[in-house]
Scaffold this active site. Sequence first.
Site, PDB file in Angstrom:
ATOM      1  N   LYS A  34       0.837  -1.206   0.000  1.00  0.00           N
ATOM      2  CA  LYS A  34       0.000   0.000   0.000  1.00  0.00           C
ATOM      3  C   LYS A  34       0.872   1.256   0.000  1.00  0.00           C
ATOM      4  O   LYS A  34       2.079   1.179   0.317  1.00  0.00           O
ATOM      5  CB  LYS A  34      -0.886  -0.017   1.245  1.00  0.00           C
ATOM      6  CG  LYS A  34      -0.063  -0.045   2.528  1.00  0.00           C
ATOM      7  CD  LYS A  34      -0.907  -0.340   3.759  1.00  0.00           C
ATOM      8  CE  LYS A  34      -0.021  -0.422   4.982  1.00  0.00           C
ATOM      9  NZ  LYS A  34      -0.750  -0.813   6.179  1.00  0.00           N
ATOM     10  N   ARG A 132     -10.447  -0.676  14.890  1.00  0.00           N
ATOM     11  CA  ARG A 132     -10.251   0.133  13.676  1.00  0.00           C
ATOM     12  C   ARG A 132     -11.153  -0.521  12.623  1.00  0.00           C
ATOM     13  O   ARG A 132     -12.357  -0.421  12.704  1.00  0.00           O
ATOM     14  CB  ARG A 132      -8.761   0.163  13.299  1.00  0.00           C
ATOM     15  CG  ARG A 132      -8.440   1.158  12.207  1.00  0.00           C
ATOM     16  CD  ARG A 132      -6.954   1.211  11.870  1.00  0.00           C
ATOM     17  NE  ARG A 132      -6.496   0.021  11.161  1.00  0.00           N
ATOM     18  CZ  ARG A 132      -5.281  -0.116  10.622  1.00  0.00           C
ATOM     19  NH1 ARG A 132      -4.385   0.853  10.717  1.00  0.00           N
ATOM     20  NH2 ARG A 132      -4.939  -1.222   9.989  1.00  0.00           N
ATOM     21  N   HIS A 164      -6.147  -7.709  12.587  1.00  0.00           N
ATOM     22  CA  HIS A 164      -4.927  -6.887  12.624  1.00  0.00           C
ATOM     23  C   HIS A 164      -4.622  -6.516  14.070  1.00  0.00           C
ATOM     24  O   HIS A 164      -5.527  -6.233  14.849  1.00  0.00           O
ATOM     25  CB  HIS A 164      -5.164  -5.632  11.779  1.00  0.00           C
ATOM     26  CG  HIS A 164      -3.919  -4.854  11.453  1.00  0.00           C
ATOM     27  ND1 HIS A 164      -2.822  -5.404  10.844  1.00  0.00           N
ATOM     28  CD2 HIS A 164      -3.622  -3.541  11.623  1.00  0.00           C
ATOM     29  CE1 HIS A 164      -1.896  -4.471  10.663  1.00  0.00           C
ATOM     30  NE2 HIS A 164      -2.352  -3.333  11.131  1.00  0.00           N
ATOM     31  N   ARG A 222       1.565 -10.866   6.883  1.00  0.00           N
ATOM     32  CA  ARG A 222       1.360  -9.677   6.030  1.00  0.00           C
ATOM     33  C   ARG A 222       2.370  -8.583   6.372  1.00  0.00           C
ATOM     34  O   ARG A 222       1.993  -7.502   6.798  1.00  0.00           O
ATOM     35  CB  ARG A 222      -0.030  -9.074   6.267  1.00  0.00           C
ATOM     36  CG  ARG A 222      -1.225  -9.862   5.835  1.00  0.00           C
ATOM     37  CD  ARG A 222      -2.481  -8.982   5.917  1.00  0.00           C
ATOM     38  NE  ARG A 222      -2.591  -8.248   7.148  1.00  0.00           N
ATOM     39  CZ  ARG A 222      -3.244  -8.662   8.249  1.00  0.00           C
ATOM     40  NH1 ARG A 222      -3.895  -9.804   8.242  1.00  0.00           N
ATOM     41  NH2 ARG A 222      -3.267  -7.922   9.344  1.00  0.00           N
ATOM     42  N   TYR A 265      13.949  30.834   7.178  1.00  0.00           N
ATOM     43  CA  TYR A 265      12.805  31.525   7.781  1.00  0.00           C
ATOM     44  C   TYR A 265      12.893  31.551   9.305  1.00  0.00           C
ATOM     45  O   TYR A 265      13.179  30.531   9.927  1.00  0.00           O
ATOM     46  CB  TYR A 265      11.496  30.817   7.414  1.00  0.00           C
ATOM     47  CG  TYR A 265      11.091  30.952   5.970  1.00  0.00           C
ATOM     48  CD1 TYR A 265      10.912  32.207   5.371  1.00  0.00           C
ATOM     49  CD2 TYR A 265      10.841  29.819   5.205  1.00  0.00           C
ATOM     50  CE1 TYR A 265      10.520  32.303   4.045  1.00  0.00           C
ATOM     51  CE2 TYR A 265      10.441  29.919   3.875  1.00  0.00           C
ATOM     52  CZ  TYR A 265      10.287  31.163   3.298  1.00  0.00           C
ATOM     53  OH  TYR A 265       9.891  31.255   2.003  1.00  0.00           O
ATOM     54  N   CYS A 312      12.238  24.510   4.597  1.00  0.00           N
ATOM     55  CA  CYS A 312      11.286  25.262   3.769  1.00  0.00           C
ATOM     56  C   CYS A 312      10.496  24.287   2.901  1.00  0.00           C
ATOM     57  O   CYS A 312      10.675  23.082   2.996  1.00  0.00           O
ATOM     58  CB  CYS A 312      12.032  26.260   2.895  1.00  0.00           C
ATOM     59  SG  CYS A 312      13.193  27.308   3.803  1.00  0.00           S
ATOM     60  N   MET A 313       9.669  24.819   2.036  1.00  0.00           N
ATOM     61  CA  MET A 313       8.845  23.937   1.205  1.00  0.00           C
ATOM     62  C   MET A 313       9.688  23.070   0.266  1.00  0.00           C
ATOM     63  O   MET A 313       9.399  21.893   0.062  1.00  0.00           O
ATOM     64  CB  MET A 313       7.850  24.768   0.385  1.00  0.00           C
ATOM     65  CG  MET A 313       6.816  23.925  -0.338  1.00  0.00           C
ATOM     66  SD  MET A 313       5.665  24.906  -1.305  1.00  0.00           S
ATOM     67  CE  MET A 313       4.796  25.787  -0.042  1.00  0.00           C
ATOM     68  N   ASP A 314      10.740  23.658  -0.275  1.00  0.00           N
ATOM     69  CA  ASP A 314      11.521  22.983  -1.315  1.00  0.00           C
ATOM     70  C   ASP A 314      12.984  22.784  -0.957  1.00  0.00           C
ATOM     71  O   ASP A 314      13.740  22.260  -1.772  1.00  0.00           O
ATOM     72  CB  ASP A 314      11.504  23.824  -2.603  1.00  0.00           C
ATOM     73  CG  ASP A 314      10.123  24.345  -2.915  1.00  0.00           C
ATOM     74  OD1 ASP A 314       9.231  23.501  -3.109  1.00  0.00           O
ATOM     75  OD2 ASP A 314       9.925  25.578  -2.916  1.00  0.00           O
TER      76      ASP A 314
HETATM   77  C1  LIG Z   1      -0.027  -1.800   6.808  1.00  0.00           C
HETATM   78  C2  LIG Z   1      -0.606  -3.094   7.129  1.00  0.00           C
HETATM   79  C3  LIG Z   1       0.204  -4.229   7.293  1.00  0.00           C
HETATM   80  C4  LIG Z   1       1.704  -4.164   7.359  1.00  0.00           C
HETATM   81  O1  LIG Z   1       2.083  -3.562   8.568  1.00  0.00           O
HETATM   82  P1  LIG Z   1       3.638  -3.415   8.968  1.00  0.00           P
HETATM   83  O2  LIG Z   1       3.608  -2.921  10.355  1.00  0.00           O
HETATM   84  O3  LIG Z   1       4.208  -2.390   8.041  1.00  0.00           O
HETATM   85  O4  LIG Z   1       4.250  -4.734   8.803  1.00  0.00           O
HETATM   86  C5  LIG Z   1      -0.430  -5.442   7.461  1.00  0.00           C
HETATM   87  N1  LIG Z   1      -1.773  -5.534   7.480  1.00  0.00           N
HETATM   88  C6  LIG Z   1      -2.566  -4.462   7.349  1.00  0.00           C
HETATM   89  C7  LIG Z   1      -4.029  -4.628   7.391  1.00  0.00           C
HETATM   90  C8  LIG Z   1      -2.022  -3.206   7.199  1.00  0.00           C
HETATM   91  O5  LIG Z   1      -2.820  -2.142   7.083  1.00  0.00           O
END
Ligand SMILES: *Cc1c(COP(=O)(O)O)cnc(C)c1O
Length: 375
Positions: A34, A132, A164, A222, A265, A312-314
């Site tokens: 992701k 969540r 999770h 995962r 700045y 700064c921004m850049d």
């Molecule tokens: C981001 C995510 C992961 C991976 O998590 P890490 O801490 O980066 O290993 C696994 N499962 C779900 C649902 C996530 O959102």
Amino acid sequence: MATPAEARVDLAAIRHNVALLKERTGAELMGAVKADAYGHGLVPCSRAALEGGASRLGVAFVREALELRAAGVTAPVLAWLITPGEPLDEALTHDVELSAADARLLDEIAGAARRTGRTARLHLEADTGMSRGGAPLAAWPGLLARALELAAEGVVEIVGLWSHFACADVPGHPSVQQQLEAYHTALKLAEQAGAAGSHVIRHLANSAAALTLPEARYDLVRPGIAMYGLSPIPEQGGFGLRPAMTLVAQAALVKRVPQDSGVSYGHLYTTERETHLALVPLGYADGILRHATGRAEVLAGGRRRRVAGRVCMDQFMIDLGDDLLAAGDEVVLFGPGDGGEPTAQEWADSLGTITHEIVTRIGSRVPRVHTSTGA
Ligand SMILES: *Cc1c(COP(=O)(O)O)cnc(C)c1O
């Protein structure tokens, strides 16, 4: 370097990390790619993960999964954060697996399945205590029942049951055992309902759990952050992982300024004596948090230098003292640390955040350059 800055991503490191995670866990592996593979570049990193031994990929949004399909990636992909109005027809046409946690979404997915004539491959998400995503355990039997009705109709197939962790990166946190027990209960309920056939994949572990909690590995892990070589539990070390990303910029301007020059700045930094300043062409628009002002370090001319004055921004400035850089010389913000440069972990520590945030925030102006050291 033809651009002001670039993020070099070592695909060999990603392959190494995935292979290491597979070996340590003995489970199937779904690479979490992701957010543009945590800022490392979605398609090349997904391919590297698959080459390293991942059998599946996981993303948050359908759009990310479709990007993989458009690039010709054919491995199973799960999208686990589906919002109303996402292109579900397209997802099913392109064999994207979908997560669901409530009846509203199940019905939306069923509608897409009927329209496209495709059977939706579903991963049902249980909320085992993170509060969540996922169905709370009280709603879980109802979700299973609805999914089974749709499965009987042939519009969906239950292929995964997952959850999770909230605190897997805090070893010994009491919620970890509680979540394991709740997940166990969710699986039992699924078995009783007839939704947990032997082909159904059970998955729970992120990087931290995959590396430290054998009982959380089930059929598949995962990992995200560990694939990119960053430690999910920095207090426990690096786990043999190799950081994949090196963020470099070229000095855009180097100049001699007098003592007592206020820099950037707000004049938060003032030169203590006559010195050389170098301008580094990366700023908060590129993910160099403004909070890095006076905190984070870079490697320039063989030595560590702290960000001098406001980001700064850049751009931001560094103070070279009597050293000199030429315009075009490389400044390394972070990398594996082998050459004396800071690591993403050091950046995270100095900014009070986690490496996930450091790497994912690098902006779209910074090209990702993929290499394969094979080292
Ligand atoms: C981001 C995510 C992961 C991976 O998590 P890490 O801490 O980066 O290993 C696994 N499962 C779900 C649902 C996530 O959102």
